[in-house]
Design a protein around this motif. Structure first.
Motif, PDB file in Angstrom:
ATOM      1  N   PRO A 174      34.732  51.818  51.709  1.00 45.72           N
ATOM      2  CA  PRO A 174      34.524  50.153  51.513  1.00 45.72           C
ATOM      3  C   PRO A 174      34.689  49.877  49.987  1.00 45.72           C
ATOM      4  O   PRO A 174      34.324  50.653  49.021  1.00 45.72           O
ATOM      5  N   GLU A 175      35.586  48.800  49.842  1.00 47.95           N
ATOM      6  CA  GLU A 175      35.802  48.501  48.408  1.00 47.95           C
ATOM      7  C   GLU A 175      35.150  47.047  48.297  1.00 47.95           C
ATOM      8  O   GLU A 175      35.950  45.983  48.946  1.00 47.95           O
ATOM      9  N   HIS A 176      34.393  46.429  47.679  1.00 44.20           N
ATOM     10  CA  HIS A 176      33.971  45.144  47.731  1.00 44.20           C
ATOM     11  C   HIS A 176      34.720  44.373  46.408  1.00 44.20           C
ATOM     12  O   HIS A 176      34.650  44.400  45.480  1.00 44.20           O
ATOM     13  N   ALA A 177      35.587  43.404  46.966  1.00 44.89           N
ATOM     14  CA  ALA A 177      36.518  42.621  46.115  1.00 44.89           C
ATOM     15  C   ALA A 177      35.626  41.502  45.371  1.00 44.89           C
ATOM     16  O   ALA A 177      35.922  41.239  44.306  1.00 44.89           O
ATOM     17  N   PHE A 178      34.843  40.714  46.326  1.00 49.93           N
ATOM     18  CA  PHE A 178      34.045  39.778  45.442  1.00 49.93           C
ATOM     19  C   PHE A 178      33.053  39.190  46.262  1.00 49.93           C
ATOM     20  O   PHE A 178      32.851  39.599  47.742  1.00 49.93           O
ATOM     21  N   GLY A 179      32.028  38.615  45.794  1.00 50.97           N
ATOM     22  CA  GLY A 179      30.980  37.807  46.700  1.00 50.97           C
ATOM     23  C   GLY A 179      30.884  36.532  45.969  1.00 50.97           C
ATOM     24  O   GLY A 179      31.227  36.314  44.748  1.00 50.97           O
ATOM     25  N   ILE A 180      30.748  35.401  46.717  1.00 49.41           N
ATOM     26  CA  ILE A 180      30.492  34.065  46.095  1.00 49.41           C
ATOM     27  C   ILE A 180      29.218  33.482  46.593  1.00 49.41           C
ATOM     28  O   ILE A 180      28.663  33.511  47.898  1.00 49.41           O
ATOM     29  N   ASP A 181      28.440  32.726  45.826  1.00 50.52           N
ATOM     30  CA  ASP A 181      26.991  32.111  46.258  1.00 50.52           C
ATOM     31  C   ASP A 181      26.744  31.183  45.101  1.00 50.52           C
ATOM     32  O   ASP A 181      26.936  31.562  43.788  1.00 50.52           O
ATOM     33  N   PHE A 182      26.009  30.460  45.518  1.00 46.17           N
ATOM     34  CA  PHE A 182      25.856  29.060  44.588  1.00 46.17           C
ATOM     35  C   PHE A 182      24.463  29.372  44.071  1.00 46.17           C
ATOM     36  O   PHE A 182      24.041  28.754  42.991  1.00 46.17           O
ATOM     37  N   ASP A 183      23.579  30.256  44.678  1.00 50.24           N
ATOM     38  CA  ASP A 183      22.263  30.637  43.825  1.00 50.24           C
ATOM     39  C   ASP A 183      22.497  31.866  42.877  1.00 50.24           C
ATOM     40  O   ASP A 183      23.034  32.735  43.246  1.00 50.24           O
ATOM     41  N   ARG A 184      21.977  31.465  41.578  1.00 49.25           N
ATOM     42  CA  ARG A 184      22.221  32.623  40.519  1.00 49.25           C
ATOM     43  C   ARG A 184      21.481  33.726  40.718  1.00 49.25           C
ATOM     44  O   ARG A 184      22.123  34.741  40.708  1.00 49.25           O
ATOM     45  N   ASP A 185      20.331  33.826  41.190  1.00 47.04           N
ATOM     46  CA  ASP A 185      19.693  35.175  41.427  1.00 47.04           C
ATOM     47  C   ASP A 185      20.158  35.874  42.737  1.00 47.04           C
ATOM     48  O   ASP A 185      20.093  37.096  42.714  1.00 47.04           O
ATOM     49  N   ALA A 186      20.599  35.081  43.455  1.00 51.51           N
ATOM     50  CA  ALA A 186      21.241  35.833  44.705  1.00 51.51           C
ATOM     51  C   ALA A 186      22.760  36.479  44.455  1.00 51.51           C
ATOM     52  O   ALA A 186      22.677  37.627  44.746  1.00 51.51           O
ATOM     53  N   ILE A 187      23.272  35.724  43.728  1.00 53.21           N
ATOM     54  CA  ILE A 187      24.787  36.315  43.313  1.00 53.21           C
ATOM     55  C   ILE A 187      24.517  37.530  42.374  1.00 53.21           C
ATOM     56  O   ILE A 187      25.165  38.382  42.274  1.00 53.21           O
ATOM     57  N   GLU A 188      23.367  37.376  41.336  1.00 52.85           N
ATOM     58  CA  GLU A 188      23.298  38.482  40.507  1.00 52.85           C
ATOM     59  C   GLU A 188      22.898  39.752  41.062  1.00 52.85           C
ATOM     60  O   GLU A 188      23.127  40.906  40.922  1.00 52.85           O
TER      61      GLU A 188
END
Length: 498
Positions: A174-188
């Protein structure tokens, strides 16, 4: 393929002349896991009990296998059947647990985890408990095909953990290209656990309008440049509060529900081979028919569509949680019944997940401690233990419960050690938001315990800056990664993943 009472397929008296899986395995001279493999590959049919959901096997079907027919060997001769379909096998040796996946082309991929267990018969549940307890992420296949993954509405990335494990099981990297989320703590937290990825703190509506068939907007072109253009697998868990049966205010009529449809536009932009969308069961009742519209849009883009309501207890998650999955593959339709059958297991209790954590409590560590409780709620917890109860009597509840009829029996309740947990939500630290009192101790769950009940392994961690409230929301809002693992693994061994 299984026959389910709710599927609309007709069958006569499914309980007549049937036996449970352990009895079937004994009659055939094989393990229960081997029987599950045969169900998944279509070598033996089964039915579900209409009340308790137990898998049942007709004696006449077992007898037919015993005499052998066609390419199917007599199991009394060798203890195995010819591997005409995918096979899962587990073993243990010298402090390691092993999982062998035999693919349809005959290739066998073996993966491992550290194991200190002394099980007489090392099974799937033993391997998975060892995986959950692993403090270090297991190594993926080196030099094998890399698979790029995109995760929108990613939260902390918990659901993507299952994608990783499924790919590891079949020898892909697996190679993770990106993640998107509007919650700052979650995306960190996502970026912390998937350091190679691009972690975007963004609302999906600022990237795309969701209009399928439209020309690429400036924001969409910017996103594609930052994400590296395409991905192989796209997973998504759109915000589900508007669909949840726990939400009595905006159920099925929440503007956030339309975010579900934006997944189709992201699929059009990123051109993945495989799309997996998970949500709560109530999403199918959305008043704007968002599931139907999304499925139709993906179908028009050339994907084969399948969907299923999945009971987490049936695939080994120690929690009474249900999720709806919509799956889209360019290679062919995923047989979700077969995928679920391959990972099927009896319900696992709370103790299965957290019995090694009884001495891990530390008041100095947020992850290893429970939330603090008011004097009144501490008294309620004491009452449960002092009277050996799991549900709080009305006489001990606040006036809003005590003085009128209510259906919140589990609120202020205590879990059972020998039963699956209730649905873990972001409120697991509060006695007033569900049955979240620990079965053995006079407190609610710690984040570590909640992670285990959500099927989150110990190598998943949180950055230092994430506080208790955010930690609870990230854990409770996630879908258990065993769900994504089951779907992706099933698609891979069916040959319809990539």
């Amino acid at each position: 393929m299984d026959l389910h009472p709710a599927s609309g397929q007709l069958f006569m008296d499914p309980l007549s002349g049937t036996v449970r899986i352990k009895t079937a395995a004994s009659m055939l001279g094989v393990t229960a896991q081997t029987v599950r493999n045969w169900v998944a590959s279509g070598q033996i049919p089964s039915v579900r009990h209409p009340l308790n959901g137990y898998r049942l096997f007709r004696v006449k079907d077992i007898e037919q296998l015993l005499v052998g027919s066609g390419s199917v060997a007599n199991p009394r001769d060798s203890g195995t059947l010819s591997p005409v379909g995918p096979v899962l096998a587990y073993s243990q040796a010298e402090g390691r647990g092993y999982r062998a996946v035999t693919l349809r082309d005959g290739q066998t991929v073996t993966t491992e985890v550290p194991s200190n267990r002394t099980a007489i018969e090392y099974q799937e549940r033993d391997f998975e408990r060892d995986w959950l307890r692993s403090p270090i992420r297991p190594a993926s296949a080196s030099g094998r095909t890399r698979v790029r993954i995109g995760d929108i509405f990613s939260g902390g990335g918990i659901f993507s953990l299952g994608v990783d494990e499924a790919l590891r099981a079949v020898g892909l990297q697996p190679e993770h290209a990106f993640g998107i989320d509007f919650d700052r703590d979650a995306i960190e937290t996502f970026g912390w656990n998937f350091a190679e990825s691009v972690a975007l703190h963004s609302d999906i509506t600022s990237i795309t309008s969701g209009a399928v068939g439209a020309h690429r907007s400036l924001s969409e072109r910017d996103f594609l440049r930052s994400a590296g253009e395409g991905v192989d697998i796209l997973v998504a868990g759109p915000p589900c509060q508007g669909h949840s049966d726990l939400n009595n205010h905006t159920r099925r009529d929440d503007p956030k529900n339309s975010l579900y449809f934006s997944v189709a536009r992201m699929a059009e932009l990123l051109q993945p081979s495989f799309v997996l969308i998970e949500n709560v069961p109530g999403v199918v009742h959305d008043r704007s028919f968002v599931v139907q519209r999304t499925a139709e849009a993906l179908d028009n883009l050339g994907y084969h569509i399948s969907s299923k309501l999945v009971d987490m207890t049936c695939i080994g998650v120690p929690q009474t949680r249900r999720r709806f999955v919509l799956v889209a593959s360019r290679k062919g339709r995923v047989d979700l019944d077969a995928a679920l059958a391959l990972q099927a297991d009896d319900a696992r209790p709370v103790s299965w997940a957290i019995d090694d954590l009884t001495d891990r409590y530390s008041a100095d560590a947020t992850y290893e401690s429970s939330a603090s409780h008011s004097t009144e709620n501490r008294r309620r917890i004491d009452y449960l233990f002092d009277h050996e109860l799991h549900e709080l009597p009305n006489s001990e509840r606040p006036p809003c419960h005590r003085d009128k009829p209510h259906s919140y029996v589990s609120v202020y309740g205590r879990m059972w050690w020998d039963r699956p947990a209730p649905t873990i939500t972001g409120g697991f630290g509060s006695t007033g938001q569900g049955r979240f009192v620990h079965p053995l101790f006079r407190r609610t769950l710690t984040p570590h315990e909640a992670c285990r009940l959500q099927f989150v392994p110990d190598f998943f961690t949180f950055p230092d800056g994430v506080g208790r409230r955010s930690m609870q929301q990230i854990i409770g809002n996630a879908a258990p990664p065993k769900l994504s693992q089951t779907v992706i693994l099933g698609a891979a061994i069916q040959g319809v993943l990539l």
